[in-house]
Every structure is written in C-alpha cells, then in structure tokens.
Design an enzyme around this catalytic site. Structure first.
Site, short mmCIF file in Angstrom:
data_model
loop_
_atom_site.label_atom_id
_atom_site.label_comp_id
_atom_site.label_asym_id
_atom_site.label_seq_id
_atom_site.Cartn_x
_atom_site.Cartn_y
_atom_site.Cartn_z
N SER A 110 7.36 4.82 -0.84
CA SER A 110 8.57 5.55 -1.24
C SER A 110 9.82 4.75 -0.85
O SER A 110 9.95 3.59 -1.26
CB SER A 110 8.56 6.94 -0.59
OG SER A 110 9.44 7.82 -1.25
N ASP A 246 2.40 11.50 -9.48
CA ASP A 246 3.49 11.43 -8.51
C ASP A 246 4.67 12.27 -9.00
O ASP A 246 5.22 12.01 -10.07
CB ASP A 246 3.92 9.97 -8.33
CG ASP A 246 4.84 9.75 -7.14
OD1 ASP A 246 5.67 10.64 -6.85
OD2 ASP A 246 4.75 8.68 -6.51
N HIS A 274 2.37 11.77 -4.71
CA HIS A 274 3.25 10.76 -4.12
C HIS A 274 2.64 10.10 -2.88
O HIS A 274 3.16 9.08 -2.42
CB HIS A 274 4.59 11.41 -3.76
CG HIS A 274 5.66 10.45 -3.39
ND1 HIS A 274 6.02 9.37 -4.17
CD2 HIS A 274 6.48 10.39 -2.28
CE1 HIS A 274 7.00 8.70 -3.58
NE2 HIS A 274 7.29 9.29 -2.45
#
Length: 340
Positions: A110, A246, A274
């Site tokens: 991320s 995601d 995610h």
C-alpha cells in the site's frame, strides 16, 4: 522453484522480536527475525509492523526479515514531522545504516509500496530486488473513503473515535458488513480497516495519519504517481503482487505498473483483497521465495542510470495489451507528477 531448505532453526530464533533505535532524536520501532540475506517489509498507512506477522516468521527461515514501524505509526514516535514518501524513504535508509545492513530486498504494501519504490529511486545502491504489494502511487485512482478523509476536517473526524462506544459500534457494523459482503474485496478488507482504525483514536496517531494521508492523497486522488519513473527499474528485479478484488488500490494498477516496468513479474491472487499476504500467507511466501531464487540481485551502475535519465521513458519499453499501454500513456500525460 528451488527446493526449500529444511527449517533447522529454533522457533525462538524465528519469532520476530521488537527492538527500538533512536535516530535523529526519535525512537523508531522495528521487528526482526531470522538470518541470511536481508528483506525489508514496509507496511501501509495507519498500519504497523505486526501486519506482517502472517509471513515474517516463515520468511525468516531463510532471510533476515526487518519490519519497521514507520515514523508516526505503531510503537515508533509520532512527532510533528515530514511524513512525505521521500521522508519515509530517508528513514528506511537511516534505519538500515544503523543496523549495518548494506543491501535489501524491499517489500512494500500500500503506502509502503510507494515508499519502497521511492527508496529504490533515491537509493538504488541499497536495493537487491523490489516487491510491490497492492502498492499506492501508480496512478491517481484510490478508494473514495481516502479522498474524503483527506479533505479539511476529514481526518479530524477521527477524534470521534475517542468518544465512548463509537469504535465498538463501528466494529460491530464492520462485522455485519463483512458478513454481508462475504468474500468480496470489501468484505475481505473490512477486518483490516477496522484493525487500523482501532489504533487511530490516540491524538498523536491520528495527527500523524492525517499528515501522511495529505502528503499523498487529496480530493482528486493520489498526488504522487510513479509511472513516469518506472523505466528506472530496468536493471532491478521487480515483482508485483495484488489481490484481484482489492477495494483500496484497483488491480488495474498492477497491470499498468507491470506494463511500465520492463521485465517485472506479476502475481495476482484471485479473490484476495488489499492484504493478499493475510488472505493466503503460504502462497505469498512461496511467491517471494520463488522470485528471490529465480533472480539475480541488482547491480548498481551509475553510468547506466545516468544514460537512462538522459534518455527518459520510451514508449517502446511499455508492454502489455493495447488497452493497458494506452492507459499507462494517458495516466502519464494526465496525472500530476511527483516533483521529488
């Protein structure tokens, strides 16, 4: 894939242990386990090093695995500071220097993926390989909730989490939502979102979260994009790992990054959200080990880097389907560029 080495180390050695180092006057926490070539695990926004607990011990059977709490996160200090992606990359360099680690395979998730990419850009001499997991910073697209949170008073609303019963009520709603949405990306990601929210009521944590978010996201989406510099990874082994569902960073970003990074390897976890290393940790570890076994560490060549910078990005180096190539070129022309 090369046959895995038998696990001959004690369980104690493979269990990550928490350490602290003070750098530039601020205490930085990190968890380390194992021995061998170094792997650096960089978590996402609002998260902390424990997010890697599903895979750190397994990777530590073959590697020295270092998982820091980024400044402003976890058990690291949370000062009024620069929380830009470039500043985080500097922090990773400083921590590795203090720990006498000269080169690493960098794995970033991320926001941590954006930090990992920035780290490879700023300090290529320190990078063996680059692995991006649901990484931010590919294009401006991002979950609408993060756009709203970046607005004036958006992150300040996190103060509401300090009110009695607000966080428990959200957790109950999240469990209901998880049951309703089931195996969708949103359903898979909700437990982790709630876990992260549980750490944010503390004022210094919410302030650091706000500063970090606004450094990379505004109401239009992600501010910092990396597509225009992906060509610089030409000599660096790159792996992209993404969940097909995601709900934070769309899987289309994985295909675009793969298209813009010559020779990169793309692994899509079907049905994952995610956090693919939470959804299928064994597969994640297998993918990382296979990638390390099948690639040679990058060799830093200043002359080659200088030539790349002088030549710039070439449309011929962008691969993939016509649609993906067009999307990459359109994003490079339309998205705001990072001036770092």
């Amino acid at each position: 894939m090369a046959k895995r080495k038998p696990n001959l180390r004690s369980v104690r050695e493979l269990t990550p242990t928490l350490h602290h180092r003070t750098i530039h006057g601020y205490r930085r926490a990190y968890r380390v386990a194992g021995s061998g070539p170094a792997i650096l695990l960089i978590h996402g926004i609002g998260d902390n090093s424990t997010t890697w607990s599903t895979v750190q011990s397994k990777l530590a059977q073959r590697f020295t695995v270092i998982a820091p709490d980024l400044l402003g996160h976890g058990q690291s200090d949370k000062p009024r500071a620069d929380y830009s992606v470039a500043a985080y990359a500097n922090g990773m360099r400083d921590l590795l220097s203090v720990l006498d680690v000269e080169r690493v395979t960098v794995i970033g998730h991320s926001l941590g993926g954006g930090v990992a990419m920035q780290f490879a850009y700023q300090f290529p001499q320190l990078v063996d390989r680059l692995i991006l997991v649901g990484a931010g910073g590919v294009t401006k697209d991002v979950n609408v909730a993060l756009r709203i949170a970046s607005l004036p008073l958006g992150t300040e609303a996190l103060a509401l989490l300090r009110l009695p019963l607000v966080l428990p009520a959200l957790q109950v709603a999240g469990r209901v939502g998880g049951a309703v949405f089931g195996s969708t990306g949103l359903g898979r990601d909700l437990p982790d979102v709630l876990r992260i929210l549980a750490d944010l009521p503390e004022p210094t944590a919410s302030s650091a979260f706000a500063r970090t978010l606004r450094a990379v996201v505004d109401w239009r989406g992600q501010v910092v994009t990396m597509l225009d510099r992906c060509y610089l990874t030409e000599s660096v082994p790159v792996q992209l790992i993404w969940g097909s569902q995601d709900s934070v960073i769309p899987v289309s970003h994985a295909r675009m990054a793969h298209s813009a990074m010559p020779g990169s390897v793309l692994e899509i976890f079907d049905g994952s959200g995610h956090f693919p290393f939470h959804d299928d940790p064994d597969r994640f570890v297998e993918c990382v080990e296979k990638f390390v076994d099948s690639t040679t560490p990058a060799v830093y060549d200043q002359d080659a880097l200088r030539d790349l910078l002088r030549t710039g990005v070439s449309e011929r180096a962008i691969t993939g389907t016509v649609g993906t190539r067009v999307a990459v070129l359109d994003a490079m022309g339309a998205d705001e560029r990072s001036a770092t």
